[in-house]
Design a protein around this motif. Structure first.
Motif, PDB file in Angstrom:
ATOM      1  N   SER A  78      -1.851 -13.005  -3.058  1.00  0.00           N
ATOM      2  CA  SER A  78      -3.183 -12.442  -2.780  1.00  0.00           C
ATOM      3  C   SER A  78      -3.093 -11.251  -1.834  1.00  0.00           C
ATOM      4  N   TRP A  79      -2.202 -11.317  -0.871  1.00  0.00           N
ATOM      5  CA  TRP A  79      -2.039 -10.207   0.080  1.00  0.00           C
ATOM      6  C   TRP A  79      -1.368  -9.013  -0.580  1.00  0.00           C
ATOM      7  N   ILE A  80      -0.365  -9.261  -1.410  1.00  0.00           N
ATOM      8  CA  ILE A  80       0.297  -8.157  -2.121  1.00  0.00           C
ATOM      9  C   ILE A  80      -0.725  -7.439  -2.994  1.00  0.00           C
ATOM     10  N   LEU A  81      -1.494  -8.218  -3.768  1.00  0.00           N
ATOM     11  CA  LEU A  81      -2.529  -7.622  -4.621  1.00  0.00           C
ATOM     12  C   LEU A  81      -3.531  -6.817  -3.794  1.00  0.00           C
ATOM     13  N   ASP A  82      -3.882  -7.309  -2.620  1.00  0.00           N
ATOM     14  CA  ASP A  82      -4.857  -6.638  -1.768  1.00  0.00           C
ATOM     15  C   ASP A  82      -4.351  -5.275  -1.296  1.00  0.00           C
ATOM     16  N   ALA A 104       0.814  -1.216   0.000  1.00  0.00           N
ATOM     17  CA  ALA A 104       0.000   0.000   0.000  1.00  0.00           C
ATOM     18  C   ALA A 104       0.848   1.266   0.000  1.00  0.00           C
ATOM     19  N   SER A 105       2.130   1.142   0.351  1.00  0.00           N
ATOM     20  CA  SER A 105       3.016   2.313   0.380  1.00  0.00           C
ATOM     21  C   SER A 105       3.568   2.674  -1.002  1.00  0.00           C
ATOM     22  N   LYS A 106       3.213   1.899  -2.022  1.00  0.00           N
ATOM     23  CA  LYS A 106       3.754   2.117  -3.367  1.00  0.00           C
ATOM     24  C   LYS A 106       2.632   2.306  -4.389  1.00  0.00           C
ATOM     25  N   PRO A 107       1.854   3.395  -4.287  1.00  0.00           N
ATOM     26  CA  PRO A 107       0.781   3.609  -5.264  1.00  0.00           C
ATOM     27  C   PRO A 107       1.349   3.736  -6.681  1.00  0.00           C
ATOM     28  N   GLY A 108       0.648   3.130  -7.625  1.00  0.00           N
ATOM     29  CA  GLY A 108       1.113   3.160  -9.014  1.00  0.00           C
ATOM     30  C   GLY A 108       2.405   2.391  -9.201  1.00  0.00           C
ATOM     31  N   GLY A 109       2.701   1.471  -8.292  1.00  0.00           N
ATOM     32  CA  GLY A 109       3.992   0.803  -8.275  1.00  0.00           C
ATOM     33  C   GLY A 109       4.118  -0.394  -9.191  1.00  0.00           C
ATOM     34  N   THR A 110       5.356  -0.746  -9.427  1.00  0.00           N
ATOM     35  CA  THR A 110       5.691  -1.968 -10.157  1.00  0.00           C
ATOM     36  C   THR A 110       6.226  -2.957  -9.130  1.00  0.00           C
ATOM     37  N   PHE A 111       5.626  -4.133  -9.091  1.00  0.00           N
ATOM     38  CA  PHE A 111       5.910  -5.131  -8.071  1.00  0.00           C
ATOM     39  C   PHE A 111       6.443  -6.405  -8.726  1.00  0.00           C
ATOM     40  N   ASP A 144      -7.269 -11.096 -12.211  1.00  0.00           N
ATOM     41  CA  ASP A 144      -6.845  -9.745 -11.815  1.00  0.00           C
ATOM     42  C   ASP A 144      -5.915  -9.185 -12.895  1.00  0.00           C
ATOM     43  N   ALA A 145      -6.346  -8.149 -13.579  1.00  0.00           N
ATOM     44  CA  ALA A 145      -5.586  -7.577 -14.697  1.00  0.00           C
ATOM     45  C   ALA A 145      -4.255  -6.970 -14.256  1.00  0.00           C
ATOM     46  N   ARG A 146      -4.092  -6.713 -12.979  1.00  0.00           N
ATOM     47  CA  ARG A 146      -2.833  -6.138 -12.493  1.00  0.00           C
ATOM     48  C   ARG A 146      -1.742  -7.191 -12.371  1.00  0.00           C
ATOM     49  N   MET A 201      -2.116  -3.413  -3.143  1.00  0.00           N
ATOM     50  CA  MET A 201      -1.822  -2.593  -4.321  1.00  0.00           C
ATOM     51  C   MET A 201      -3.029  -1.767  -4.741  1.00  0.00           C
ATOM     52  N   ASP A 202      -2.769  -0.613  -5.348  1.00  0.00           N
ATOM     53  CA  ASP A 202      -3.867   0.163  -5.901  1.00  0.00           C
ATOM     54  C   ASP A 202      -4.146  -0.274  -7.338  1.00  0.00           C
ATOM     55  N   ALA A 203      -5.154   0.318  -7.940  1.00  0.00           N
ATOM     56  CA  ALA A 203      -5.605  -0.086  -9.280  1.00  0.00           C
ATOM     57  C   ALA A 203      -4.574   0.209 -10.365  1.00  0.00           C
ATOM     58  N   ASP A 204      -3.646   1.120 -10.107  1.00  0.00           N
ATOM     59  CA  ASP A 204      -2.655   1.499 -11.119  1.00  0.00           C
ATOM     60  C   ASP A 204      -1.340   0.731 -10.991  1.00  0.00           C
ATOM     61  N   SER A 205      -1.256  -0.170 -10.053  1.00  0.00           N
ATOM     62  CA  SER A 205      -0.034  -0.950  -9.839  1.00  0.00           C
ATOM     63  C   SER A 205      -0.078  -2.240 -10.647  1.00  0.00           C
ATOM     64  N   THR A 206       1.116  -2.817 -10.852  1.00  0.00           N
ATOM     65  CA  THR A 206       1.222  -4.097 -11.550  1.00  0.00           C
ATOM     66  C   THR A 206       2.141  -5.024 -10.767  1.00  0.00           C
ATOM     67  N   LEU A 207       1.865  -6.317 -10.867  1.00  0.00           N
ATOM     68  CA  LEU A 207       2.657  -7.339 -10.187  1.00  0.00           C
ATOM     69  C   LEU A 207       3.017  -8.442 -11.172  1.00  0.00           C
ATOM     70  N   VAL A 208       4.316  -8.718 -11.281  1.00  0.00           N
ATOM     71  CA  VAL A 208       4.814  -9.887 -11.997  1.00  0.00           C
ATOM     72  C   VAL A 208       5.215 -10.886 -10.923  1.00  0.00           C
ATOM     73  N   SER A 209       4.662 -12.106 -11.012  1.00  0.00           N
ATOM     74  CA  SER A 209       4.971 -13.134 -10.024  1.00  0.00           C
ATOM     75  C   SER A 209       5.400 -14.393 -10.765  1.00  0.00           C
ATOM     76  N   ILE A 210       6.589 -14.902 -10.404  1.00  0.00           N
ATOM     77  CA  ILE A 210       7.124 -16.049 -11.136  1.00  0.00           C
ATOM     78  C   ILE A 210       7.345 -17.244 -10.218  1.00  0.00           C
ATOM     79  N   ASP A 211       7.221 -18.418 -10.808  1.00  0.00           N
ATOM     80  CA  ASP A 211       7.530 -19.666 -10.116  1.00  0.00           C
ATOM     81  C   ASP A 211       7.831 -20.713 -11.180  1.00  0.00           C
ATOM     82  N   HIS A 212       8.656 -21.668 -10.830  1.00  0.00           N
ATOM     83  CA  HIS A 212       9.007 -22.732 -11.789  1.00  0.00           C
ATOM     84  C   HIS A 212       8.011 -23.887 -11.769  1.00  0.00           C
ATOM     85  N   ASP A 213       7.170 -23.961 -10.759  1.00  0.00           N
ATOM     86  CA  ASP A 213       6.265 -25.089 -10.591  1.00  0.00           C
ATOM     87  C   ASP A 213       4.883 -24.766 -11.172  1.00  0.00           C
TER      88      ASP A 213
END
Length: 192
Positions: free
Chosen positions: A61-65, A42-49, A93-95, A67-79
């Motif tokens: 799910s908690w990170i997305l919760d 929540a401390s990074k409005p419009g942030g890239t995560f 979630d489009a973000r 984040m604001d509507a203008d933020s984006t999250l890339v999440s990676i895993d090998h599994d």
């Protein structure tokens, strides 16, 4: 004050938690860590995560919760099986961009990218490719790791790796570091 979480959980959290238990995955971030991840997001409005190590998507799910509507999250895993759980509950979630890939390959292909917030919850970005991932953190950006306190699933000698990692992070002139002997052991650094 105590550590009890009295805040609402993300909408998908309970379903992801149930699917996680059914899958047998036991390495998810604990709920105290997740709560902190949301607050810091929540401390990074419009942030890239960036989240390295999605697992089943509990922490996602908690990170997305947070984040604001203008933020984006890339999440990676090998599994792919674990990511399928995250995708089932969070994929709409489009973000969010979920990526199934090897951590090293992904980092090496994205060295020029910069993020406001990096949660490194796997070996890459923590014990491997640390310099490369820290270079991806923007000035003023957050670098967050957990599981710095002894865990029952640690292999022999892992405590020495943790100690070396913490010492290296504390010795860097480009980071301001806080260590928390709380939850599973959290280290938060801000890039100068």
């Amino acid at each position: 004050m105590n550590e009890t979480i009295r805040q609402s959980q993300p909408a998908a959290y309970a379903a992801i938690d149930e699917a996680t238990r059914a899958s047998g995955f036991t390495m998810a971030s604990d709920i105290l860590t997740c709560s902190l991840l949301r607050t810091l997001a929540a401390s990074k409005p419009g942030g890239t995560f960036l989240e390295l190590g999605t697992g089943t998507g509990l922490s996602t799910s908690w990170i997305l919760d947070g984040m604001d509507a203008d933020s984006t999250l890339v999440s990676i895993d090998h599994d792919a099986n674990l990511l399928a759980i995250a995708g089932r509950f969070l994929g709409g979630d489009a973000r969010l961009k979920l990526v199934t890939t090897d951590g090293e390959q992904w980092v090496m292909r994205h060295l020029a990218e910069r993020y406001d917030y990096v949660f490194a919850d796997t070996w890459h970005g923590k014990y491997l490719l640390l310099d490369e991932v820290l270079a991806m953190v923007k000035p003023g950006g957050l670098y967050i790791i957990d599981d710095m306190l002894p865990q029952p699933n640690w292999p022999e000698g892992h405590d020495l790796k943790v100690a070396r990692l913490v010492e290296e992070l504390e010795g860097r002139g480009d980071l301001v570091v806080t260590k928390q002997a709380w939850a599973s052991g959290i280290l938060i650094a801000v890039k100068r």
